[in-house]
Design a protein around this motif. Structure first.
Motif, PDB file in Angstrom:
ATOM      1  N   PRO A  98       0.856  -1.219   0.016  1.00 15.94           N
ATOM      2  CA  PRO A  98       0.052   0.081   0.005  1.00 15.94           C
ATOM      3  C   PRO A  98       0.521   1.482   0.035  1.00 15.94           C
ATOM      4  N   ALA A  99       1.853   1.266   0.655  1.00 17.60           N
ATOM      5  CA  ALA A  99       3.024   2.180   0.666  1.00 17.60           C
ATOM      6  C   ALA A  99       3.441   2.499  -0.553  1.00 17.60           C
ATOM      7  N   ARG A 100       3.323   1.471  -1.695  1.00 22.14           N
ATOM      8  CA  ARG A 100       4.006   2.030  -2.922  1.00 22.14           C
ATOM      9  C   ARG A 100       2.614   2.052  -4.139  1.00 22.14           C
ATOM     10  N   GLY A 101       1.509   2.210  -3.399  1.00 21.46           N
ATOM     11  CA  GLY A 101       0.320   2.371  -4.193  1.00 21.46           C
ATOM     12  C   GLY A 101      -0.441   1.300  -4.695  1.00 21.46           C
ATOM     13  N   GLN A 127      -4.758   4.103   6.927  1.00 17.94           N
ATOM     14  CA  GLN A 127      -5.192   3.000   7.250  1.00 17.94           C
ATOM     15  C   GLN A 127      -4.450   1.906   7.160  1.00 17.94           C
ATOM     16  N   HIS A 128      -3.169   1.924   6.660  1.00 20.31           N
ATOM     17  CA  HIS A 128      -2.244   0.865   6.597  1.00 20.31           C
ATOM     18  C   HIS A 128      -0.925   0.853   7.121  1.00 20.31           C
ATOM     19  N   ILE A 129      -1.011   1.926   8.108  1.00 16.44           N
ATOM     20  CA  ILE A 129       0.444   2.157   8.780  1.00 16.44           C
ATOM     21  C   ILE A 129       0.360   1.055  10.168  1.00 16.44           C
ATOM     22  N   PRO A 130       1.272   0.349   9.954  1.00 16.00           N
ATOM     23  CA  PRO A 130       1.244  -0.736  11.222  1.00 16.00           C
ATOM     24  C   PRO A 130       1.625  -0.066  12.393  1.00 16.00           C
ATOM     25  N   SER A 131       1.559  -0.775  13.524  1.00 14.90           N
ATOM     26  CA  SER A 131       1.790  -0.145  14.882  1.00 14.90           C
ATOM     27  C   SER A 131       3.144  -0.201  15.139  1.00 14.90           C
ATOM     28  N   ARG A 132       4.043  -0.996  14.305  1.00 12.23           N
ATOM     29  CA  ARG A 132       5.557  -0.946  14.208  1.00 12.23           C
ATOM     30  C   ARG A 132       6.011  -0.720  13.106  1.00 12.23           C
ATOM     31  N   LEU A 133       6.532   0.304  12.484  1.00 11.44           N
ATOM     32  CA  LEU A 133       7.075   0.597  11.283  1.00 11.44           C
ATOM     33  C   LEU A 133       8.492   0.587  11.107  1.00 11.44           C
ATOM     34  N   ARG A 134       8.985  -0.363  10.164  1.00 12.84           N
ATOM     35  CA  ARG A 134      10.507  -0.236   9.804  1.00 12.84           C
ATOM     36  C   ARG A 134      10.924   0.856   9.175  1.00 12.84           C
ATOM     37  N   MET A 135      12.114   1.272   9.314  1.00 14.91           N
ATOM     38  CA  MET A 135      12.886   2.419   8.777  1.00 14.91           C
ATOM     39  C   MET A 135      12.567   2.099   7.210  1.00 14.91           C
ATOM     40  N   ARG A 136      12.876   0.991   6.568  1.00 15.87           N
ATOM     41  CA  ARG A 136      12.682   0.787   5.128  1.00 15.87           C
ATOM     42  C   ARG A 136      11.322   1.190   4.601  1.00 15.87           C
ATOM     43  N   ASP A 137      10.366   0.738   5.294  1.00 18.85           N
ATOM     44  CA  ASP A 137       8.873   1.013   4.946  1.00 18.85           C
ATOM     45  C   ASP A 137       8.814   2.398   5.246  1.00 18.85           C
ATOM     46  N   ALA A 138       9.157   3.078   6.186  1.00 17.23           N
ATOM     47  CA  ALA A 138       8.950   4.502   6.111  1.00 17.23           C
ATOM     48  C   ALA A 138       9.673   5.429   5.030  1.00 17.23           C
ATOM     49  N   ARG A 139      10.662   4.964   4.732  1.00 20.93           N
ATOM     50  CA  ARG A 139      11.321   5.187   3.404  1.00 20.93           C
ATOM     51  C   ARG A 139      10.660   5.293   1.990  1.00 20.93           C
ATOM     52  N   ASP A 140       9.913   3.985   2.066  1.00 13.84           N
ATOM     53  CA  ASP A 140       9.028   3.851   0.851  1.00 13.84           C
ATOM     54  C   ASP A 140       7.868   4.864   1.075  1.00 13.84           C
ATOM     55  N   GLN A 166      13.096  18.529   0.597  1.00  8.85           N
ATOM     56  CA  GLN A 166      13.459  18.922   1.805  1.00  8.85           C
ATOM     57  C   GLN A 166      12.662  18.292   3.010  1.00  8.85           C
ATOM     58  N   SER A 167      11.400  18.398   2.787  1.00  9.67           N
ATOM     59  CA  SER A 167      10.444  17.943   3.939  1.00  9.67           C
ATOM     60  C   SER A 167      10.682  16.508   4.077  1.00  9.67           C
ATOM     61  N   GLY A 168      10.772  15.816   2.851  1.00  6.90           N
ATOM     62  CA  GLY A 168      10.964  14.332   3.013  1.00  6.90           C
ATOM     63  C   GLY A 168      12.295  13.919   3.773  1.00  6.90           C
ATOM     64  N   ASN A 169      13.473  14.588   3.411  1.00  5.46           N
ATOM     65  CA  ASN A 169      14.581  14.377   4.091  1.00  5.46           C
ATOM     66  C   ASN A 169      14.537  14.708   5.649  1.00  5.46           C
ATOM     67  N   LEU A 170      13.543  15.788   6.160  1.00  3.79           N
ATOM     68  CA  LEU A 170      13.628  15.948   7.232  1.00  3.79           C
ATOM     69  C   LEU A 170      12.822  14.803   8.084  1.00  3.79           C
ATOM     70  N   MET A 171      11.825  14.403   7.339  1.00  3.61           N
ATOM     71  CA  MET A 171      11.132  12.956   8.118  1.00  3.61           C
ATOM     72  C   MET A 171      11.922  12.095   8.202  1.00  3.61           C
ATOM     73  N   LEU A 172      12.936  11.749   7.036  1.00  2.00           N
ATOM     74  CA  LEU A 172      13.781  10.793   7.249  1.00  2.00           C
ATOM     75  C   LEU A 172      14.623  10.746   8.385  1.00  2.00           C
ATOM     76  N   ALA A 173      15.212  11.930   8.398  1.00  2.00           N
ATOM     77  CA  ALA A 173      16.234  12.489   9.692  1.00  2.00           C
ATOM     78  C   ALA A 173      15.520  12.138  11.060  1.00  2.00           C
ATOM     79  N   VAL A 174      14.484  12.540  11.036  1.00  2.00           N
ATOM     80  CA  VAL A 174      13.641  12.330  12.440  1.00  2.00           C
ATOM     81  C   VAL A 174      13.384  11.031  12.696  1.00  2.00           C
ATOM     82  N   MET A 175      13.123   9.919  11.766  1.00  2.00           N
ATOM     83  CA  MET A 175      12.690   8.778  11.751  1.00  2.00           C
ATOM     84  C   MET A 175      13.890   7.755  12.031  1.00  2.00           C
ATOM     85  N   ASP A 176      15.062   8.457  11.736  1.00  2.00           N
ATOM     86  CA  ASP A 176      16.374   7.408  11.649  1.00  2.00           C
ATOM     87  C   ASP A 176      16.684   6.881  13.006  1.00  2.00           C
TER      88      ASP A 176
END
Length: 155
Positions: free
Chosen positions: A52-55, A87-100, A114-124
């Protein structure tokens, strides 16, 4: 010359069909024979590349007449994508899935690079600094849901 990975080949094959049709129905064993691989390889490709993360929405029916149906989701607006992701975000989200997921938001014009890079940095992993993997993935899931809610309310 670099040889292409079998998972990449299977993914390309299925995406080629999806480019021409709204959905593809496959039988795992038939595709495995076609690409001379084990059926679990087909499961791997579908589980990791048609999410679902990839559509994509994947439906399956087990048994003798079983099939796997892959549908590329066509969204009418930004709110649909955000809602489907929520609706499809699991209760435990792996970094790889967050990137997708972040890549999908970027590809659909919902966030800037820039926003995407900030999101990645926060969740790393390094940023979160939590040594319990389950707790880290739970926090990452909550952070991503907060990001989605913010996008939903700002649009």
């Amino acid at each position: 010359m670099q040889r292409e990975n079998i998972s990449d080949i299977i993914e390309t094959y299925l995406k080629t069909i999806l480019a021409q049709e709204a959905a593809v129905e496959i039988r795992r064993a038939e595709i495995a024979r076609r690409f001379n691989c084990v059926p679990s390889q087909i499961n791997y490709v579908i589980k990791t590349r048609f999410t679902p993360a990839r559509g994509y929405i994947v439906e399956s029916k087990r048994g003798g007449g079983g099939y796997i149906r892959i549908v590329k989701v066509k969204l009418t607006d930004d709110q649909d994508l955000i809602q489907i992701m929520r609706q499809h975000i699991p209760s435990r989200l792996r970094m790889r899935d967050a990137r997708d997921l972040i890549q999908e938001l970027f590809d659909n014009g919902l966030i800037a690079r820039q926003s995407g890079n900030l999101m990645l940095a926060v969740m790393d992993h390094e940023t979160l600094g939590i040594f319990d993997q389950g707790a880290e993935e739970h926090l990452r899931s909550r952070l991503f849901l907060a990001f989605l809610d913010r996008l939903r309310y700002e649009r």
